[in-house]
Write a protein that holds these residues in place. Sequence first.
Motif, mmCIF file in Angstrom:
data_model
loop_
_atom_site.group_PDB
_atom_site.id
_atom_site.type_symbol
_atom_site.label_atom_id
_atom_site.label_comp_id
_atom_site.label_asym_id
_atom_site.label_seq_id
_atom_site.Cartn_x
_atom_site.Cartn_y
_atom_site.Cartn_z
ATOM 1 N N LEU A 35 0.898 -1.407 0.012
ATOM 2 C CA LEU A 35 -0.041 -0.436 -0.068
ATOM 3 C C LEU A 35 0.797 1.759 -0.213
ATOM 4 O O LEU A 35 1.505 1.145 0.949
ATOM 5 N N GLY A 36 0.192 2.725 -0.594
ATOM 6 C CA GLY A 36 1.324 3.669 -0.576
ATOM 7 C C GLY A 36 0.122 4.497 -1.887
ATOM 8 O O GLY A 36 0.067 4.004 -2.955
ATOM 9 N N LEU A 190 -6.428 2.044 0.205
ATOM 10 C CA LEU A 190 -6.438 1.247 1.575
ATOM 11 C C LEU A 190 -8.098 0.323 1.175
ATOM 12 O O LEU A 190 -7.601 -1.134 1.448
ATOM 13 N N GLU A 194 -7.895 -4.112 2.279
ATOM 14 C CA GLU A 194 -7.819 -4.441 3.579
ATOM 15 C C GLU A 194 -8.689 -5.568 3.649
ATOM 16 O O GLU A 194 -8.366 -6.510 4.956
ATOM 17 N N LEU A 200 -0.008 -6.225 5.851
ATOM 18 C CA LEU A 200 0.143 -4.706 4.906
ATOM 19 C C LEU A 200 1.534 -4.516 5.128
ATOM 20 O O LEU A 200 2.148 -5.022 6.209
ATOM 21 N N VAL A 202 3.394 -1.355 4.009
ATOM 22 C CA VAL A 202 2.919 0.320 3.629
ATOM 23 C C VAL A 202 4.815 0.906 3.619
ATOM 24 O O VAL A 202 5.475 0.905 4.013
ATOM 25 N N SER A 211 4.914 -1.671 8.419
ATOM 26 C CA SER A 211 4.882 -3.958 7.862
ATOM 27 C C SER A 211 4.150 -4.695 9.406
ATOM 28 O O SER A 211 5.259 -4.142 10.166
#
Length: 221
Positions: A35-36, A190, A194, A200, A202, A211
């Motif tokens: 995620l980012g 997200l 999710e 996760l 990130v 993480s």
Amino acid sequence: GVMIEVENLTRRYGAYAAVDDVSFSVRPGTVTGFLGPNGAGKSTCMRMICGLTPPTSGVATVLGKPYAALGNPGRQVGVLLDASAQHNGRTGREILTLGAIMMGLDRRRVDEMLELVGLTRTESRRRLRNYSLGMRQRLGIAHALLGDPRVLILDEPANGLDPAGIRWMRSLLRGFADEGGTVLLSSHLLHEIEVVADDLVVIGRGKIVASGSKAELMSAA
Ligand code: ADP
Ligand code: ADP
């Protein structure tokens, strides 16, 4: 066992570190959400994992080896990278058929995969340049799954899918992981990952921000 291992991976463009000393690992039988925000370095990192972008420093391995050292990689690791990199002049069916030939698969696998991702016969005979982004993503998922791999590396596969398509993809990936497969799935949203992610990672401005398991990260937030 670790299915994907990224150790101190760095990629510089000039003075700018698109990926800056990134380390994480992906456990078997899980979906790991990567995620980012846009520009954080997710694609660059995934391209390095798949051997398409050479790292400035650091190492990435899949199934214990650098991607380039895997024999018949499509049978082991399914990859969907940036949709803009695809061959526009070919039809969807041709792309899958070429993949099947290169992987030494029965051609019937092509029709199975087209059906799985919901592309019709007519759509499969159109050239990629006439595909919507959602159709490209479906074809990309079909291509990634073609060789019945144990690991999937998917860069923003939800981009261009409608809400029903996103739900379909989530249940597909959840089922894949529940049967022992391993997924690394990137998104800038997200809420898109999710629900399906176990873990996760990130990333922001090339660096890992957080993480761990989703439960850990969500309870800390
Ligand atoms: P994300 O996938 O998270 O959106 P990217 O990995 O595509 O991020 O990009 C990370 C950063 O690296 C961005 O600032 C992007 O502009 C830069 N970048 C990516 N590829 C190149 C390239 N080939 N040349 C120069 N800069 C690049
Ligand atoms: P090559 O080394 O010739 O690119 P690949 O197995 O990577 O071999 O790809 C074979 C064909 O499949 C190429 O035409 C490529 O553009 C296409 N392809 C690869 N990945 C995807 C994808 N995610 N979605 C759609 N087409 C893809």
